[in-house]
Design a protein around this motif. Structure first.
Motif, PDB file in Angstrom:
ATOM      1  N   VAL A   1       0.843  -1.195   0.000  1.00 54.35           N
ATOM      2  CA  VAL A   1       0.000   0.000   0.000  1.00 54.35           C
ATOM      3  C   VAL A   1       0.879   1.244   0.000  1.00 54.35           C
ATOM      4  O   VAL A   1       1.785   1.377   0.830  1.00 54.35           O
ATOM      5  CB  VAL A   1      -0.940   0.020   1.221  1.00 54.35           C
ATOM      6  CG1 VAL A   1      -1.762   1.315   1.245  1.00 54.35           C
ATOM      7  CG2 VAL A   1      -1.864  -1.191   1.223  1.00 54.35           C
ATOM      8  N   LEU A   2       0.609   2.139  -0.929  1.00 59.41           N
ATOM      9  CA  LEU A   2       1.273   3.438  -0.977  1.00 59.41           C
ATOM     10  C   LEU A   2       0.351   4.468  -0.336  1.00 59.41           C
ATOM     11  O   LEU A   2      -0.797   4.616  -0.749  1.00 59.41           O
ATOM     12  CB  LEU A   2       1.573   3.825  -2.426  1.00 59.41           C
ATOM     13  CG  LEU A   2       2.051   5.271  -2.671  1.00 59.41           C
ATOM     14  CD1 LEU A   2       3.381   5.536  -1.966  1.00 59.41           C
ATOM     15  CD2 LEU A   2       2.179   5.539  -4.175  1.00 59.41           C
ATOM     16  N   VAL A   3       0.860   5.185   0.676  1.00 59.54           N
ATOM     17  CA  VAL A   3       0.099   6.225   1.367  1.00 59.54           C
ATOM     18  C   VAL A   3       0.693   7.573   0.993  1.00 59.54           C
ATOM     19  O   VAL A   3       1.871   7.842   1.249  1.00 59.54           O
ATOM     20  CB  VAL A   3       0.134   6.036   2.895  1.00 59.54           C
ATOM     21  CG1 VAL A   3      -0.621   7.169   3.597  1.00 59.54           C
ATOM     22  CG2 VAL A   3      -0.450   4.684   3.285  1.00 59.54           C
ATOM     23  N   VAL A   4      -0.126   8.430   0.370  1.00 59.25           N
ATOM     24  CA  VAL A   4       0.334   9.757  -0.050  1.00 59.25           C
ATOM     25  C   VAL A   4      -0.417  10.800   0.769  1.00 59.25           C
ATOM     26  O   VAL A   4      -1.608  11.048   0.552  1.00 59.25           O
ATOM     27  CB  VAL A   4       0.095   9.984  -1.558  1.00 59.25           C
ATOM     28  CG1 VAL A   4       0.752  11.297  -2.000  1.00 59.25           C
ATOM     29  CG2 VAL A   4       0.627   8.823  -2.380  1.00 59.25           C
ATOM     30  N   ASP A   5       0.279  11.396   1.731  1.00 57.95           N
ATOM     31  CA  ASP A   5      -0.338  12.391   2.625  1.00 57.95           C
ATOM     32  C   ASP A   5       0.763  13.296   3.147  1.00 57.95           C
ATOM     33  O   ASP A   5       1.836  12.810   3.536  1.00 57.95           O
ATOM     34  CB  ASP A   5      -1.057  11.699   3.786  1.00 57.95           C
ATOM     35  CG  ASP A   5      -2.014  12.634   4.524  1.00 57.95           C
ATOM     36  OD1 ASP A   5      -1.557  13.698   4.995  1.00 57.95           O
ATOM     37  OD2 ASP A   5      -3.204  12.299   4.619  1.00 57.95           O
ATOM     38  N   ASP A   6       0.513  14.618   3.162  1.00 55.64           N
ATOM     39  CA  ASP A   6       1.547  15.555   3.583  1.00 55.64           C
ATOM     40  C   ASP A   6       1.585  15.777   5.088  1.00 55.64           C
ATOM     41  O   ASP A   6       2.467  16.482   5.580  1.00 55.64           O
ATOM     42  CB  ASP A   6       1.368  16.899   2.864  1.00 55.64           C
ATOM     43  CG  ASP A   6       0.073  17.588   3.249  1.00 55.64           C
ATOM     44  OD1 ASP A   6      -0.948  16.887   3.374  1.00 55.64           O
ATOM     45  OD2 ASP A   6       0.067  18.827   3.395  1.00 55.64           O
ATOM     46  N   ASP A   7       0.633  15.199   5.840  1.00 48.26           N
ATOM     47  CA  ASP A   7       0.623  15.335   7.296  1.00 48.26           C
ATOM     48  C   ASP A   7       1.389  14.153   7.888  1.00 48.26           C
ATOM     49  O   ASP A   7       0.917  13.014   7.848  1.00 48.26           O
ATOM     50  CB  ASP A   7      -0.820  15.342   7.804  1.00 48.26           C
ATOM     51  CG  ASP A   7      -0.916  15.636   9.292  1.00 48.26           C
ATOM     52  OD1 ASP A   7      -0.007  15.211  10.033  1.00 48.26           O
ATOM     53  OD2 ASP A   7      -1.906  16.251   9.720  1.00 48.26           O
ATOM     54  N   PRO A   8       2.583  14.395   8.466  1.00 48.76           N
ATOM     55  CA  PRO A   8       3.387  13.277   8.957  1.00 48.76           C
ATOM     56  C   PRO A   8       2.723  12.503  10.086  1.00 48.76           C
ATOM     57  O   PRO A   8       2.936  11.293  10.221  1.00 48.76           O
ATOM     58  CB  PRO A   8       4.688  13.952   9.430  1.00 48.76           C
ATOM     59  CG  PRO A   8       4.350  15.396   9.612  1.00 48.76           C
ATOM     60  CD  PRO A   8       3.263  15.698   8.643  1.00 48.76           C
ATOM     61  N   THR A   9       1.904  13.190  10.889  1.00 45.95           N
ATOM     62  CA  THR A   9       1.217  12.488  11.978  1.00 45.95           C
ATOM     63  C   THR A   9       0.196  11.511  11.421  1.00 45.95           C
ATOM     64  O   THR A   9       0.128  10.342  11.838  1.00 45.95           O
ATOM     65  CB  THR A   9       0.517  13.499  12.912  1.00 45.95           C
ATOM     66  OG1 THR A   9       1.488  14.401  13.451  1.00 45.95           O
ATOM     67  CG2 THR A   9      -0.191  12.766  14.047  1.00 45.95           C
ATOM     68  N   VAL A  10      -0.618  11.976  10.458  1.00 44.55           N
ATOM     69  CA  VAL A  10      -1.606  11.097   9.829  1.00 44.55           C
ATOM     70  C   VAL A  10      -0.907   9.933   9.133  1.00 44.55           C
ATOM     71  O   VAL A  10      -1.299   8.773   9.279  1.00 44.55           O
ATOM     72  CB  VAL A  10      -2.466  11.890   8.819  1.00 44.55           C
ATOM     73  CG1 VAL A  10      -3.349  10.931   8.006  1.00 44.55           C
ATOM     74  CG2 VAL A  10      -3.334  12.908   9.547  1.00 44.55           C
ATOM     75  N   SER A  11       0.145  10.228   8.381  1.00 44.75           N
ATOM     76  CA  SER A  11       0.864   9.184   7.649  1.00 44.75           C
ATOM     77  C   SER A  11       1.409   8.121   8.585  1.00 44.75           C
ATOM     78  O   SER A  11       1.329   6.917   8.310  1.00 44.75           O
ATOM     79  CB  SER A  11       2.018   9.788   6.842  1.00 44.75           C
ATOM     80  OG  SER A  11       1.534  10.587   5.795  1.00 44.75           O
ATOM     81  N   ASP A  12       1.971   8.561   9.714  1.00 41.40           N
ATOM     82  CA  ASP A  12       2.567   7.606  10.647  1.00 41.40           C
ATOM     83  C   ASP A  12       1.504   6.715  11.281  1.00 41.40           C
ATOM     84  O   ASP A  12       1.700   5.499  11.417  1.00 41.40           O
ATOM     85  CB  ASP A  12       3.335   8.351  11.739  1.00 41.40           C
ATOM     86  CG  ASP A  12       4.091   7.403  12.651  1.00 41.40           C
ATOM     87  OD1 ASP A  12       4.936   6.636  12.151  1.00 41.40           O
ATOM     88  OD2 ASP A  12       3.815   7.400  13.867  1.00 41.40           O
ATOM     89  N   VAL A  13       0.364   7.319  11.656  1.00 42.74           N
ATOM     90  CA  VAL A  13      -0.719   6.520  12.248  1.00 42.74           C
ATOM     91  C   VAL A  13      -1.247   5.517  11.237  1.00 42.74           C
ATOM     92  O   VAL A  13      -1.434   4.330  11.544  1.00 42.74           O
ATOM     93  CB  VAL A  13      -1.853   7.438  12.753  1.00 42.74           C
ATOM     94  CG1 VAL A  13      -3.079   6.613  13.137  1.00 42.74           C
ATOM     95  CG2 VAL A  13      -1.390   8.266  13.944  1.00 42.74           C
ATOM     96  N   VAL A  14      -1.501   5.984  10.005  1.00 47.03           N
ATOM     97  CA  VAL A  14      -2.011   5.089   8.965  1.00 47.03           C
ATOM     98  C   VAL A  14      -1.022   3.964   8.701  1.00 47.03           C
ATOM     99  O   VAL A  14      -1.391   2.795   8.578  1.00 47.03           O
ATOM    100  CB  VAL A  14      -2.301   5.886   7.675  1.00 47.03           C
ATOM    101  CG1 VAL A  14      -2.581   4.940   6.507  1.00 47.03           C
ATOM    102  CG2 VAL A  14      -3.488   6.819   7.879  1.00 47.03           C
TER     103      VAL A  14
END
Length: 236
Positions: free
Chosen positions: A8-21
């Motif tokens: 799964v590739l996760v593309v999000d500029d919020d590092p907190t959201v990205s880390d949780v996901v």
């Protein structure tokens, strides 16, 4: 939990959201790659060939809508889009450019994992168990086994969901389906926003109808949902 070969590739500029996901998806056994903007996301897609993309709509530079358009020009990889709560127009636009599903922010990471697993499961099951049948309606030809659709000999660029929806309708010509039925039978959901079905029908009409504003094949049944009205339907 056992490792999963699916990526799964996760593309999000919020590092907190990205880390949780990332942590929740990895806990579910999936392999995860992170990208912080649209350009990096497209590069990671080209290099990593993921099985699914989780894509934030609001990205710096190249936004999620444009990233999805680029992905759809070359691939039918499933896309789950992250959109802002209450921004219905954004959700509809995301679906129109080819997203398979969406989750609104703020979201439960567990819900996102369930949506990702549902989309992956549906795509995998379709690839493994598609019957060797060819459905035709005039110049429209759908090879369910090969998962290839053509119109007047020209290939149709369909997402996983669009292909499944078209195949389902072709298999049941003349039957009127409620949106909730299609959501359950095509998406495999017994919950969710029925506008997802509406948007996918609209996108299908743009691809299989000579005049999408006056559709001949995918008809609206007012107060019910949709019906496939074949020009000429056969199964080979």
């Amino acid at each position: 939990m056992a490792a999963d070969t699916r990526h799964v590739l996760v593309v999000d500029d919020d590092p907190t959201v990205s880390d949780v996901v990332r942590r929740y998806l990895e806990h579910a056994g999936l392999r995860v790659t992170l990208a912080a903007d649209g350009v990096a996301g497209l590069q990671a897609f080209r290099e990593g060939a993921p099985d699914l993309v989780v894509l934030d709509l609001m990205l710096p530079g190249v936004d999620g809508i444009e990233v999805c358009r680029v992905l759809r020009s070359t691939s039918d990889v499933p896309v789950v889009m992250l959109t802002a709560l209450g921004e219905e127009a954004d959700r509809v636009l995301g679906l129109r450019v080819g997203a398979d599903d969406y989750v609104t922010k703020p979201f439960s990471p567990r819900e996102l994992v369930l949506r990702v697993q549902s989309v992956l499961r549906r795509a995998g099951a379709a690839a493994r168990s598609a019957p060797a049948e060819v459905l035709t309606d005039g110049g429209l030809v759908v090879d369910a086994g090969a998962r290839v659709a053509t119109l007047e000999g020209e290939p149709l660029a369909l997402t996983v969901r669009e292909f499944d929806l078209l195949t389902h309708l072709l298999r049941h010509p003349g039957r009127a389906f409620r949106r909730a039925e299609l959501l359950e039978e095509v998406w495999g959901w017994n919950f969710g926003d029925q506008s997802t079905v509406t948007v996918h029908v609209r996108r299908l009409r743009e691809k299989v109808e000579a005049d999408p504003a006056d559709p001949r094949r995918i008809r609206t049944v007012w107060g019910v949902g949709y019906r496939f009205e074949p020009v000429e339907a056969t199964v080979a």
